[in-house]
Write an enzyme that holds these catalytic residues in place. Structure first.
Site, PDB file in Angstrom:
ATOM      1  N   TYR A 158       0.879  -1.057  -0.132  1.00 13.53           N
ATOM      2  CA  TYR A 158      -0.002  -0.064  -0.059  1.00 13.53           C
ATOM      3  C   TYR A 158       1.102   1.167   0.096  1.00 13.53           C
ATOM      4  O   TYR A 158       0.757   2.190  -0.821  1.00 13.53           O
ATOM      5  CB  TYR A 158      -1.011  -0.195   1.126  1.00 13.53           C
ATOM      6  CG  TYR A 158      -1.842   1.485   1.416  1.00 13.53           C
ATOM      7  CD1 TYR A 158      -3.092   1.194   0.853  1.00 13.53           C
ATOM      8  CD2 TYR A 158      -1.462   2.277   2.095  1.00 13.53           C
ATOM      9  CE1 TYR A 158      -3.739   2.279   0.801  1.00 13.53           C
ATOM     10  CE2 TYR A 158      -2.365   3.305   2.067  1.00 13.53           C
ATOM     11  CZ  TYR A 158      -3.537   3.395   1.746  1.00 13.53           C
ATOM     12  OH  TYR A 158      -4.298   4.424   1.843  1.00 13.53           O
ATOM     13  N   LYS A 162       1.341   4.247  -3.024  1.00  9.19           N
ATOM     14  CA  LYS A 162       0.661   5.846  -2.690  1.00  9.19           C
ATOM     15  C   LYS A 162       2.139   6.398  -2.926  1.00  9.19           C
ATOM     16  O   LYS A 162       2.140   7.686  -3.226  1.00  9.19           O
ATOM     17  CB  LYS A 162       0.299   5.953  -1.345  1.00  9.19           C
ATOM     18  CG  LYS A 162      -1.072   5.152  -0.988  1.00  9.19           C
ATOM     19  CD  LYS A 162      -2.202   5.739  -2.009  1.00  9.19           C
ATOM     20  CE  LYS A 162      -3.565   5.220  -1.636  1.00  9.19           C
ATOM     21  NZ  LYS A 162      -4.554   5.726  -2.326  1.00  9.19           N
TER      22      LYS A 162
HETATM   23  N1  LIG Z   1      -9.707   5.705   5.408  1.00  8.05           N
HETATM   24  C1  LIG Z   1      -8.616   5.928   5.586  1.00  8.05           C
HETATM   25  O1  LIG Z   1      -7.876   6.253   6.711  1.00  8.05           O
HETATM   26  C2  LIG Z   1      -7.476   6.282   4.079  1.00  8.05           C
HETATM   27  C3  LIG Z   1      -6.455   7.187   4.622  1.00  8.05           C
HETATM   28  C4  LIG Z   1      -5.556   7.464   3.651  1.00  8.05           C
HETATM   29  C5  LIG Z   1      -5.867   7.243   2.363  1.00  8.05           C
HETATM   30  N2  LIG Z   1      -7.264   6.737   1.950  1.00  8.05           N
HETATM   31  C6  LIG Z   1      -7.461   6.387   0.600  1.00  8.05           C
HETATM   32  O2  LIG Z   1      -8.840   7.024   0.369  1.00  8.05           O
HETATM   33  C7  LIG Z   1      -9.336   6.311  -0.603  1.00  8.05           C
HETATM   34  C8  LIG Z   1     -10.923   5.751  -0.154  1.00  8.05           C
HETATM   35  O3  LIG Z   1     -10.871   5.019   0.814  1.00  8.05           O
HETATM   36  P1  LIG Z   1     -11.972   4.651   1.801  1.00  8.05           P
HETATM   37  O4  LIG Z   1     -11.200   4.287   3.298  1.00  8.05           O
HETATM   38  O5  LIG Z   1     -13.058   5.530   1.677  1.00  8.05           O
HETATM   39  O6  LIG Z   1     -12.071   3.106   1.785  1.00  8.05           O
HETATM   40  P2  LIG Z   1     -13.520   2.516   0.497  1.00  8.05           P
HETATM   41  O7  LIG Z   1     -14.781   3.026   0.851  1.00  8.05           O
HETATM   42  O8  LIG Z   1     -13.142   0.901   0.292  1.00  8.05           O
HETATM   43  O9  LIG Z   1     -13.010   3.184  -1.075  1.00  8.05           O
HETATM   44  C9  LIG Z   1     -12.163   2.469  -1.890  1.00  8.05           C
HETATM   45  C10 LIG Z   1     -13.300   2.476  -3.027  1.00  8.05           C
HETATM   46  O10 LIG Z   1     -12.405   1.970  -4.166  1.00  8.05           O
HETATM   47  C11 LIG Z   1     -13.133   1.221  -5.016  1.00  8.05           C
HETATM   48  N3  LIG Z   1     -12.344   0.404  -5.987  1.00  8.05           N
HETATM   49  C12 LIG Z   1     -11.634  -0.467  -5.465  1.00  8.05           C
HETATM   50  N4  LIG Z   1     -10.957  -1.009  -6.722  1.00  8.05           N
HETATM   51  C13 LIG Z   1     -11.577  -0.355  -7.816  1.00  8.05           C
HETATM   52  C14 LIG Z   1     -11.494  -0.254  -9.095  1.00  8.05           C
HETATM   53  N5  LIG Z   1     -10.853  -1.141 -10.034  1.00  8.05           N
HETATM   54  N6  LIG Z   1     -12.379   0.464  -9.895  1.00  8.05           N
HETATM   55  C15 LIG Z   1     -12.806   1.433  -9.393  1.00  8.05           C
HETATM   56  N7  LIG Z   1     -13.306   1.260  -8.102  1.00  8.05           N
HETATM   57  C16 LIG Z   1     -12.340   0.522  -7.318  1.00  8.05           C
HETATM   58  C17 LIG Z   1     -14.086   0.358  -3.858  1.00  8.05           C
HETATM   59  O11 LIG Z   1     -14.954  -0.408  -4.623  1.00  8.05           O
HETATM   60  P3  LIG Z   1     -15.431  -1.743  -4.498  1.00  8.05           P
HETATM   61  O12 LIG Z   1     -16.588  -1.570  -3.500  1.00  8.05           O
HETATM   62  O13 LIG Z   1     -15.838  -2.032  -5.938  1.00  8.05           O
HETATM   63  O14 LIG Z   1     -14.176  -2.423  -3.837  1.00  8.05           O
HETATM   64  C18 LIG Z   1     -14.297   1.520  -3.022  1.00  8.05           C
HETATM   65  O15 LIG Z   1     -15.509   1.946  -3.462  1.00  8.05           O
HETATM   66  C19 LIG Z   1      -8.681   5.217  -1.121  1.00  8.05           C
HETATM   67  O16 LIG Z   1      -7.727   5.606  -2.153  1.00  8.05           O
HETATM   68  C20 LIG Z   1      -7.661   5.086   0.164  1.00  8.05           C
HETATM   69  O17 LIG Z   1      -6.386   4.460  -0.068  1.00  8.05           O
HETATM   70  C21 LIG Z   1      -7.896   6.354   3.187  1.00  8.05           C
END
Ligand SMILES: NC(=O)c1ccc[n+]([C@@H]2O[C@H](COP(=O)([O-])OP(=O)(O)OC[C@H]3O[C@@H](n4cnc5c(N)ncnc54)[C@H](OP(=O)(O)O)[C@@H]3O)[C@@H](O)[C@H]2O)c1
Length: 236
Positions: A158, A162
Site C-alpha cells: 500500500y 501511494k
Molecule cells: N480511510 C483512510 O484512513 C484512508 C487514509 C488515507 C488514504 N485513504 C484512501 O482513500 C481512498 C478511499 O478509501 P476509503 O477508506 O474511503 O475506503 P473504501 O470505501 O473502501 O474506498 C475504496 C473504493 O475504491 C473502489 N475500488 C477498488 N478497486 C476499484 C476499481 N478497480 N475500480 C473502481 N473502483 C475501485 C472500491 O470499490 P469496490 O466496492 O468495488 O471494492 C471502493 O469504493 C482510497 O484511495 C484510500 O487508499 C484512506
C-alpha cells in the site's frame, strides 16, 4: 455548472461518498462512479448525483465513461481519483505476494493514470480543471505515524503504491504546468471509513473529505504538484 467525477464510490461510509456530498453542497454537478453499478446507482440517488460504471483497471470501462461524460456534459472540471485499497497492514516487505502487489499498483497507481489520461481532453474543455489523487501519508517519508521513515515495514505494498502515486502527481504537474489545470495529491488523514477504526484514533470522514474538496475546488492561483492534508502542505 461545474462537473465533478469521483471514482470508487460504492460505500456510504467511504471517503468518496462524503466527498461527493460536500461537492453537491457546493453546487457541483457530481458524477459518482464505481465498478459495481448496482451500488453506485443507490448512492447516486441518495446524493442527488449522477452515477456511472467505472472500473479503473479497465481501459474499456474508462473509455466508455469518458464518452458518457463527453456526450452528457462536454467537459470535466474536477476529477477525484479516490478508488484504491490494498492496505496490507500486517504484511512484511520480504513476504510480499507479487500478484497482490501487481493488483495494488494496477488500481492505486495505474488506475489513476488511466483515468487522468482518458479525461484530460475533457479537462481541457473546462479550462481550469482540478485533479486530486487521494493518497496517503503512508506514501510519504515524513508522516510521523504512517510514513516510510518511521514505520518502515508496515503495509509495504500500500505504501509503495501511494509513494508512486505522489510521484505521478509531480510528473503530470510538470507536463501540464503551461495550462490552468492543477493536479495535487491529498492525504485525508486516518479516517473512520471502516468499523472499529474510530477506536484506533481515526477521525470523522467529513474531516478527511474536506481536504479533498479543498484541492478539487482550488482557485486559479492555487498550488499544483503538491501534497496536502487539510489544505496544508505535507512533506513528501
Ligand atoms: N480511510 C483512510 O484512513 C484512508 C487514509 C488515507 C488514504 N485513504 C484512501 O482513500 C481512498 C478511499 O478509501 P476509503 O477508506 O474511503 O475506503 P473504501 O470505501 O473502501 O474506498 C475504496 C473504493 O475504491 C473502489 N475500488 C477498488 N478497486 C476499484 C476499481 N478497480 N475500480 C473502481 N473502483 C475501485 C472500491 O470499490 P469496490 O466496492 O468495488 O471494492 C471502493 O469504493 C482510497 O484511495 C484510500 O487508499 C484512506
Amino acid at each position: 455548472m461545474k462537473i465533478a467525477l469521483i471514482t470508487g464510490v460504492t460505500r456510504r461510509e467511504g471517503l468518496g461518498f462524503e466527498t461527493a456530498m460536500q461537492m453537491v453542497d457546493l453546487g457541483y454537478n457530481v458524477i459518482i462512479s464505481g465498478r459495481d453499478f448496482t451500488k453506485v446507482r443507490v448512492l447516486a440517488g441518495e446524493l442527488n448525483a449522477s452515477g456511472m460504471e467505472l472500473d479503473v483497471t479497465s481501459e474499456e470501462s474508462i473509455k466508455d465513461a469518458a464518452s458518457y461524460v463527453r456526450e452528457n456534459y462536454g467537459k470535466l472540471d474536477a476529477l477525484i481519483n479516490n478508488a484504491g485499497g490494498y492496505y496490507d497492514a500486517g504484511a512484511q516487505p520480504l513476504e510480499i505476494n507479487i500478484e497482490f502487489a501487481k493488483s495494488a499498483f494496477e488500481t492505486n497507481l495505474f488506475g489513476a493514470l488511466r483515468v487522468i489520461k482518458a479525461f484530460m481532453p475533457l479537462h481541457e474543455e473546462s479550462g481550469s480543471a482540478r485533479i486530486v489523487n487521494v493518497s496517503s501519508g503512508a506514501g510519504s517519508f515524513s508522516d510521523p505515524i504512517f510514513g516510510l521513515s518511521n514505520n518502515q515495514s508496515i503495509a509495504p505494498v500500500y505504501s509503495m503504491t501511494k509513494l508512486a502515486l505522489n510521484g505521478l502527481t509531480v510528473k503530470i504537474a510538470g507536463q501540464i504546468n503551461h495550462s490552468k489545470i492543477k493536479i495535487n495529491s491529498v492525504c485525508p488523514g486516518f479516517v473512520a471509513t471502516y468499523p472499529g477504526t474510530a477506536e484506533w484514533g481515526a477521525r470523522p470522514v467529513n474531516e478527511g473529505a474536506s481536504g479533498i474538496v479543498w484541492a478539487a475546488t482550488l482557485p486559479d492561483d492555487g498550488p499544483t504538484g503538491g501534497f496536502f492534508r487539510d489544505g496544508k502542505v505535507l512533506q513528501w
